[in-house]
Design a protein around this motif. Structure first.
Motif, PDB file in Angstrom:
ATOM      1  N   GLY A 179      13.690 -49.840 -34.507  1.00 24.20           N
ATOM      2  CA  GLY A 179      14.153 -48.671 -35.243  1.00 24.20           C
ATOM      3  C   GLY A 179      15.609 -48.356 -34.946  1.00 24.20           C
ATOM      4  O   GLY A 179      16.382 -48.029 -35.852  1.00 24.20           O
ATOM      5  N   ALA A 180      15.979 -48.475 -33.665  1.00 23.55           N
ATOM      6  CA  ALA A 180      17.363 -48.223 -33.282  1.00 23.55           C
ATOM      7  C   ALA A 180      18.297 -49.254 -33.903  1.00 23.55           C
ATOM      8  O   ALA A 180      19.384 -48.921 -34.386  1.00 23.55           O
ATOM      9  CB  ALA A 180      17.489 -48.246 -31.765  1.00 23.55           C
ATOM     10  N   GLN A 181      17.887 -50.506 -33.906  1.00 22.20           N
ATOM     11  CA  GLN A 181      18.723 -51.571 -34.479  1.00 22.20           C
ATOM     12  C   GLN A 181      19.000 -51.304 -35.951  1.00 22.20           C
ATOM     13  O   GLN A 181      20.117 -51.533 -36.444  1.00 22.20           O
ATOM     14  CB  GLN A 181      18.030 -52.919 -34.312  1.00 22.20           C
ATOM     15  CG  GLN A 181      18.847 -54.091 -34.834  1.00 22.20           C
ATOM     16  CD  GLN A 181      18.206 -55.428 -34.492  1.00 22.20           C
ATOM     17  OE1 GLN A 181      17.449 -55.535 -33.534  1.00 22.20           O
ATOM     18  NE2 GLN A 181      18.492 -56.437 -35.279  1.00 22.20           N
ATOM     19  N   GLN A 182      17.994 -50.800 -36.666  1.00 20.70           N
ATOM     20  CA  GLN A 182      18.165 -50.521 -38.093  1.00 20.70           C
ATOM     21  C   GLN A 182      19.054 -49.317 -38.346  1.00 20.70           C
ATOM     22  O   GLN A 182      19.819 -49.293 -39.314  1.00 20.70           O
ATOM     23  CB  GLN A 182      16.800 -50.278 -38.748  1.00 20.70           C
ATOM     24  CG  GLN A 182      16.011 -51.557 -39.011  1.00 20.70           C
ATOM     25  CD  GLN A 182      14.788 -51.267 -39.869  1.00 20.70           C
ATOM     26  OE1 GLN A 182      14.192 -50.196 -39.788  1.00 20.70           O
ATOM     27  NE2 GLN A 182      14.403 -52.230 -40.687  1.00 20.70           N
ATOM     28  N   SER A 183      18.967 -48.328 -37.481  1.00 14.68           N
ATOM     29  CA  SER A 183      19.677 -47.068 -37.740  1.00 14.68           C
ATOM     30  C   SER A 183      21.107 -47.044 -37.202  1.00 14.68           C
ATOM     31  O   SER A 183      21.944 -46.299 -37.718  1.00 14.68           O
ATOM     32  CB  SER A 183      18.894 -45.895 -37.139  1.00 14.68           C
ATOM     33  OG  SER A 183      18.872 -45.972 -35.721  1.00 14.68           O
ATOM     34  N   LEU A 184      21.387 -47.821 -36.172  1.00 14.58           N
ATOM     35  CA  LEU A 184      22.716 -47.762 -35.559  1.00 14.58           C
ATOM     36  C   LEU A 184      23.769 -48.457 -36.424  1.00 14.58           C
ATOM     37  O   LEU A 184      23.516 -49.546 -36.962  1.00 14.58           O
ATOM     38  CB  LEU A 184      22.692 -48.406 -34.170  1.00 14.58           C
ATOM     39  CG  LEU A 184      21.961 -47.615 -33.088  1.00 14.58           C
ATOM     40  CD1 LEU A 184      21.839 -48.457 -31.815  1.00 14.58           C
ATOM     41  CD2 LEU A 184      22.682 -46.300 -32.782  1.00 14.58           C
ATOM     42  N   PRO A 185      24.960 -47.888 -36.542  1.00 17.93           N
ATOM     43  CA  PRO A 185      26.021 -48.515 -37.330  1.00 17.93           C
ATOM     44  C   PRO A 185      26.365 -49.942 -36.897  1.00 17.93           C
ATOM     45  O   PRO A 185      26.764 -50.761 -37.728  1.00 17.93           O
ATOM     46  CB  PRO A 185      27.214 -47.579 -37.114  1.00 17.93           C
ATOM     47  CG  PRO A 185      26.582 -46.241 -36.902  1.00 17.93           C
ATOM     48  CD  PRO A 185      25.344 -46.522 -36.103  1.00 17.93           C
ATOM     49  N   VAL A 186      26.226 -50.241 -35.593  1.00 20.68           N
ATOM     50  CA  VAL A 186      26.576 -51.591 -35.132  1.00 20.68           C
ATOM     51  C   VAL A 186      25.479 -52.614 -35.431  1.00 20.68           C
ATOM     52  O   VAL A 186      25.685 -53.813 -35.271  1.00 20.68           O
ATOM     53  CB  VAL A 186      26.885 -51.611 -33.614  1.00 20.68           C
ATOM     54  CG1 VAL A 186      28.120 -50.799 -33.316  1.00 20.68           C
ATOM     55  CG2 VAL A 186      25.688 -51.115 -32.806  1.00 20.68           C
ATOM     56  N   GLY A 187      24.289 -52.141 -35.830  1.00 18.74           N
ATOM     57  CA  GLY A 187      23.213 -53.055 -36.198  1.00 18.74           C
ATOM     58  C   GLY A 187      22.595 -53.801 -35.036  1.00 18.74           C
ATOM     59  O   GLY A 187      22.000 -54.870 -35.217  1.00 18.74           O
ATOM     60  N   LYS A 188      22.700 -53.274 -33.839  1.00 16.31           N
ATOM     61  CA  LYS A 188      22.103 -53.900 -32.664  1.00 16.31           C
ATOM     62  C   LYS A 188      21.814 -52.835 -31.616  1.00 16.31           C
ATOM     63  O   LYS A 188      22.348 -51.729 -31.687  1.00 16.31           O
ATOM     64  CB  LYS A 188      23.027 -54.968 -32.059  1.00 16.31           C
ATOM     65  CG  LYS A 188      24.370 -54.432 -31.579  1.00 16.31           C
ATOM     66  CD  LYS A 188      25.112 -55.438 -30.687  1.00 16.31           C
ATOM     67  CE  LYS A 188      24.570 -55.387 -29.268  1.00 16.31           C
ATOM     68  NZ  LYS A 188      25.340 -56.214 -28.324  1.00 16.31           N
ATOM     69  N   VAL A 189      20.958 -53.200 -30.674  1.00 19.26           N
ATOM     70  CA  VAL A 189      20.672 -52.322 -29.542  1.00 19.26           C
ATOM     71  C   VAL A 189      21.542 -52.751 -28.370  1.00 19.26           C
ATOM     72  O   VAL A 189      21.783 -53.944 -28.165  1.00 19.26           O
ATOM     73  CB  VAL A 189      19.176 -52.404 -29.156  1.00 19.26           C
ATOM     74  CG1 VAL A 189      18.893 -51.614 -27.887  1.00 19.26           C
ATOM     75  CG2 VAL A 189      18.318 -51.868 -30.301  1.00 19.26           C
ATOM     76  N   GLY A 190      22.013 -51.804 -27.600  1.00 21.01           N
ATOM     77  CA  GLY A 190      22.880 -52.125 -26.478  1.00 21.01           C
ATOM     78  C   GLY A 190      22.158 -52.885 -25.378  1.00 21.01           C
ATOM     79  O   GLY A 190      20.978 -52.656 -25.114  1.00 21.01           O
ATOM     80  N   GLU A 191      22.882 -53.767 -24.731  1.00 25.26           N
ATOM     81  CA  GLU A 191      22.393 -54.480 -23.552  1.00 25.26           C
ATOM     82  C   GLU A 191      23.178 -53.984 -22.336  1.00 25.26           C
ATOM     83  O   GLU A 191      24.278 -53.425 -22.472  1.00 25.26           O
ATOM     84  CB  GLU A 191      22.582 -55.994 -23.714  1.00 25.26           C
ATOM     85  CG  GLU A 191      21.861 -56.594 -24.910  1.00 25.26           C
ATOM     86  CD  GLU A 191      20.343 -56.573 -24.765  1.00 25.26           C
ATOM     87  OE1 GLU A 191      19.853 -56.480 -23.621  1.00 25.26           O
ATOM     88  OE2 GLU A 191      19.658 -56.654 -25.797  1.00 25.26           O
ATOM     89  N   ALA A 192      22.618 -54.202 -21.168  1.00 22.96           N
ATOM     90  CA  ALA A 192      23.289 -53.751 -19.943  1.00 22.96           C
ATOM     91  C   ALA A 192      24.706 -54.309 -19.843  1.00 22.96           C
ATOM     92  O   ALA A 192      25.621 -53.620 -19.384  1.00 22.96           O
ATOM     93  CB  ALA A 192      22.463 -54.155 -18.721  1.00 22.96           C
ATOM     94  N   SER A 193      24.894 -55.545 -20.288  1.00 26.11           N
ATOM     95  CA  SER A 193      26.224 -56.172 -20.218  1.00 26.11           C
ATOM     96  C   SER A 193      27.234 -55.465 -21.120  1.00 26.11           C
ATOM     97  O   SER A 193      28.428 -55.398 -20.805  1.00 26.11           O
ATOM     98  CB  SER A 193      26.137 -57.654 -20.597  1.00 26.11           C
ATOM     99  OG  SER A 193      25.564 -57.803 -21.886  1.00 26.11           O
ATOM    100  N   ASP A 194      26.771 -54.920 -22.252  1.00 23.04           N
ATOM    101  CA  ASP A 194      27.667 -54.158 -23.132  1.00 23.04           C
ATOM    102  C   ASP A 194      28.189 -52.919 -22.416  1.00 23.04           C
ATOM    103  O   ASP A 194      29.369 -52.577 -22.495  1.00 23.04           O
ATOM    104  CB  ASP A 194      26.923 -53.713 -24.399  1.00 23.04           C
ATOM    105  CG  ASP A 194      26.449 -54.865 -25.255  1.00 23.04           C
ATOM    106  OD1 ASP A 194      27.191 -55.846 -25.380  1.00 23.04           O
ATOM    107  OD2 ASP A 194      25.330 -54.779 -25.793  1.00 23.04           O
ATOM    108  N   LEU A 195      27.289 -52.235 -21.728  1.00 23.20           N
ATOM    109  CA  LEU A 195      27.673 -51.014 -21.021  1.00 23.20           C
ATOM    110  C   LEU A 195      28.549 -51.317 -19.819  1.00 23.20           C
ATOM    111  O   LEU A 195      29.486 -50.573 -19.512  1.00 23.20           O
ATOM    112  CB  LEU A 195      26.418 -50.271 -20.572  1.00 23.20           C
ATOM    113  CG  LEU A 195      25.831 -49.252 -21.552  1.00 23.20           C
ATOM    114  CD1 LEU A 195      26.807 -48.127 -21.827  1.00 23.20           C
ATOM    115  CD2 LEU A 195      25.396 -49.892 -22.857  1.00 23.20           C
ATOM    116  N   ALA A 196      28.257 -52.413 -19.125  1.00 21.87           N
ATOM    117  CA  ALA A 196      29.003 -52.741 -17.906  1.00 21.87           C
ATOM    118  C   ALA A 196      30.492 -52.846 -18.181  1.00 21.87           C
ATOM    119  O   ALA A 196      31.315 -52.423 -17.358  1.00 21.87           O
ATOM    120  CB  ALA A 196      28.468 -54.038 -17.305  1.00 21.87           C
TER     121      ALA A 196
END
Length: 222
Positions: A179-196
């Motif tokens: 659901g998050a992947q569909q709704s987010l403008p970036v079209g993906k869910v964040g991974e820990a490496s993205d946040l790091a």
């Protein structure tokens, strides 16, 4: 000539975003101290935090990613004892770490806290997380003034696919992520490496303090 080593302390660094941050910081000229409940440090225990930093001594940068399991539900329904327990770790634990860690931070050093997008995104049944994250962001700005020239910033993550959701039923977790992947403008869910990667910015940018860095896939735009 050998470059002087930089020493980091990552609280909450044994799993999820914290582990990814610790991995990013590893290097020939780095010393990375990692602490969490898994290593025996309960940051809701102020005396334990005091003695932990005493054992570390002088260091350069403090990163606090430790979170807590917060009860969901309406304000009128949530058990106050459970809500206070969540605050004890994520909010008061972060305050304990900043309070006692600041005494040992070297010139040019920094503290980076972790809040969350619910600080500014209104979602029903999330008042505990909303209140904790909003309190952390407000405290970040106060600390940036009080502890100057130590720089104090916060990273505000959106939904991130980490071990924090392992307690959910698999079907429910997959539905949430889809659901998050569909709704987010970036079209993906964040991974820990993205946040790091976001934690490196306030550590390295010596002109940044009191900032809240949103890394949420555009969730606040929805």
């Amino acid at each position: 000539m050998k470059t002087e080593q930089t020493t980091y302390v990552v609280i909450g660094g044994t799993s999820g975003i914290g582990a990814a941050v610790a991995k990013q910081l590893e290097g020939e000229n780095s010393i990375v101290h990692v602490a969490s409940r898994q290593t025996g440090l309960d940051i809701s225990d102020e005396q334990a935090v005091y003695h932990y930093f005493e054992s570390i001594g002088a260091f350069d940068h403090l990163i606090i990613t430790a979170g807590s399991s917060a009860p969901g539900g309406k304000v009128v329904d949530v058990d106050t004892t459970e809500a206070k327990a969540a605050f004890d770790t994520k909010f008061w634990g972060a305050v304990n770490a900043a309070k006692h860690g600041a005494r040992y931070i070297k010139q040019g050093g920094s503290i980076t806290l972790t809040s969350g997008m619910l600080s500014r995104k209104v979602v029903a049944n999330t008042y505990v997380k909303t209140a904790m994250n909003a309190a952390l962001e407000a405290t970040t700005k106060v600390l940036a003034k009080e502890l100057a020239p130590i720089r104090v910033n916060a990273v505000s993550p959106g939904l991130t696919n980490t071990e924090a959701y392992q307690g959910m039923a698999d079907d429910a977790r997959q539905a949430m992520l889809a659901g998050a992947q569909q709704s987010l403008p970036v079209g993906k869910v964040g991974e820990a490496s993205d946040l790091a990667m976001a934690y490196l910015l306030p550590i390295q940018n010596t002109y940044m303090t009191g900032a809240i860095i949103d890394v949420d896939g555009g969730a606040l735009l929805n």
